[in-house]
Design a protein around this motif. Structure first.
Motif, PDB file in Angstrom:
ATOM      1  N   ASP A  63       0.835  -1.199   0.000  1.00 18.70           N
ATOM      2  CA  ASP A  63       0.000   0.000   0.000  1.00 18.70           C
ATOM      3  C   ASP A  63       0.872   1.253   0.000  1.00 18.70           C
ATOM      4  O   ASP A  63       1.940   1.285   0.619  1.00 18.70           O
ATOM      5  N   ALA A  64       0.428   2.297  -0.677  1.00 16.74           N
ATOM      6  CA  ALA A  64       1.204   3.529  -0.781  1.00 16.74           C
ATOM      7  C   ALA A  64       1.521   4.106   0.600  1.00 16.74           C
ATOM      8  O   ALA A  64       2.626   4.620   0.831  1.00 16.74           O
ATOM      9  N   ARG A  65       0.564   4.032   1.519  1.00 18.48           N
ATOM     10  CA  ARG A  65       0.771   4.578   2.861  1.00 18.48           C
ATOM     11  C   ARG A  65       1.987   3.939   3.537  1.00 18.48           C
ATOM     12  O   ARG A  65       2.805   4.617   4.172  1.00 18.48           O
ATOM     13  N   TRP A  83       4.484   2.329   1.958  1.00 21.44           N
ATOM     14  CA  TRP A  83       5.709   2.671   1.231  1.00 21.44           C
ATOM     15  C   TRP A  83       6.267   3.998   1.730  1.00 21.44           C
ATOM     16  O   TRP A  83       7.494   4.154   1.857  1.00 21.44           O
ATOM     17  N   LEU A 141       6.055   4.506  -3.904  1.00 24.73           N
ATOM     18  CA  LEU A 141       4.984   5.389  -3.417  1.00 24.73           C
ATOM     19  C   LEU A 141       4.339   6.121  -4.587  1.00 24.73           C
ATOM     20  O   LEU A 141       3.103   6.160  -4.710  1.00 24.73           O
ATOM     21  N   GLU A 157       2.349   3.585  -6.793  1.00 27.09           N
ATOM     22  CA  GLU A 157       1.102   3.099  -6.197  1.00 27.09           C
ATOM     23  C   GLU A 157       0.047   4.193  -6.096  1.00 27.09           C
ATOM     24  O   GLU A 157      -1.147   3.926  -6.196  1.00 27.09           O
ATOM     25  N   ASP A 158       0.491   5.426  -5.907  1.00 25.15           N
ATOM     26  CA  ASP A 158      -0.460   6.540  -5.762  1.00 25.15           C
ATOM     27  C   ASP A 158       0.114   7.778  -6.444  1.00 25.15           C
ATOM     28  O   ASP A 158       0.838   8.564  -5.816  1.00 25.15           O
ATOM     29  N   PRO A 159      -0.176   7.974  -7.729  1.00 26.06           N
ATOM     30  CA  PRO A 159       0.378   9.113  -8.467  1.00 26.06           C
ATOM     31  C   PRO A 159       0.032  10.466  -7.860  1.00 26.06           C
ATOM     32  O   PRO A 159       0.745  11.451  -8.111  1.00 26.06           O
ATOM     33  N   THR A 160      -1.044  10.545  -7.066  1.00 29.34           N
ATOM     34  CA  THR A 160      -1.386  11.823  -6.433  1.00 29.34           C
ATOM     35  C   THR A 160      -0.368  12.220  -5.373  1.00 29.34           C
ATOM     36  O   THR A 160      -0.358  13.364  -4.920  1.00 29.34           O
ATOM     37  N   ARG A 161       0.493  11.281  -4.988  1.00 33.31           N
ATOM     38  CA  ARG A 161       1.513  11.570  -3.969  1.00 33.31           C
ATOM     39  C   ARG A 161       2.907  11.679  -4.603  1.00 33.31           C
ATOM     40  O   ARG A 161       3.918  11.531  -3.921  1.00 33.31           O
TER      41      ARG A 161
END
Length: 305
Positions: free
Chosen positions: A53-55, A57, A80, A83-87
């Motif tokens: 999960d991005a969190r 990572w 990171l 997994e989550d391009p917004t971050r």
């Protein structure tokens, strides 16, 4: 609701697994809060083995950075962003922290990974300072130099450094993308520099790429373009291996364009260099022999002189 044995067992295992992951994360958070960063990283890595999960990572990257495990930190921040391009911006900040740590430690390999990673996930972010530092260290790979050199050129402290980096950029492009991309960098460096040593390196690049472009045009059945490219290489220095091969190519192009005499003179220039007896000279001799047997009488007589 009735649950059969197999279904109930599966449900119990799922609940246990979920609870285990949550417990591991909480243990990691506690260890991190207490400054036991190595233990926190172990806990987060165990969670990631089952749930990337991005969190997690992000937490793993921070813990790895605290333990100076820069390779793991760099990988975690890249994951990171994946997994989550917004971050992605958060991940880029983490990678910049890795770059700073690698710079302080003199770790070129980790600095390279962090700088290239930043360029990949946050192309608008300035990486010039780190890119310049990376290029000044030995051992950087050409594929990675291509990614960071524009940023380094942008922050170069003086014209001489810009000129040098342009030639380095040409070399990296030539190794990765080919001469069609590299030639512009070499030509820019050649136009700008006043340093004899740097000018020589730029000229070598221009000549080699001009020869390559000529051979490509020849293979594509474009003798006009081929002749122009070969002539560009010859103008740099017709006595080098590159220049002599360009003379043979220029002769071939002139013959294909119907200028038998022009071709013969180019071949003769190579043959007359008795000091360098090699495959290029043999190539020119073969061309001349073919012309002697196939050219009109007047032209053949000139060739035989």
């Amino acid at each position: 609701m009735k649950l059969y044995g197999g279904t109930l067992a599966t449900l119990v295992l799922c609940v246990a697994a979920c609870g285990g992951a949550g417990d591991r994360e909480r243990l990691g958070d506690r260890a991190y809060g207490e400054g036991r960063y190595a233990q926190a990283l172990i806990e987060y890595q165990q969670v990631l083995a089952d749930d990337p999960d991005a969190r997690i990572w992000a937490k793993a990257g921070a813990a790895a950075l605290r333990t100076s495990n820069l390779e793991v930190a760099s990988d975690a921040y890249l994951r990171l962003a994946a997994e989550d391009p917004t971050r992605a911006e958060e991940a880029a900040e983490g990678l910049e922290a890795v770059a700073r740590a690698a710079e302080r430690a003199g770790d070129s390999k980790r600095l390279q990974a962090a700088v290239v990673g930043m360029g990949a996930i946050a192309p608008d972010r300035s990486i010039g300072r780190y890119a310049l530092e990376l290029i000044r260290r030995p051992g950087a790979e050409a594929t990675d130099l291509v990614a960071v050199l524009p940023g380094a050129i942008a922050v170069a402290p003086d014209p001489e450094t810009v000129d040098s980096l342009l030639v380095v950029y040409g070399n990296a492009l030539r190794e990765t993308s080919g001469c069609a991309e590299a030639l512009g960098a070499y030509q820019a460096g050649l136009r700008r520099t006043k340093l004899a040593s740097l000018r020589g390196r730029a000229e070598e690049g221009v000549a080699a790429c001009s020869l390559w472009m000529g051979l490509r045009s020849e293979a594509m059945g474009e003798p006009d373009n081929a002749a122009l490219w070969f002539a560009a290489a010859i103008r740099i220095d017709s006595s080098t291996t590159v220049g002599r091969r360009a003379l043979v190519g220029y002769g071939d192009a002139r013959v294909r364009l119907g200028d038998t005499l022009g071709g013969a003179l180019a071949f003769q220039s190579v043959v007359s260099d008795r000091i360098q007896s090699d495959s290029i000279q043999l190539m020119a001799l073969d061309r001349l022999e073919n012309l002697r047997t196939s050219a009109p009488f007047d032209t053949a007589r000139i060739i035989l002189r």
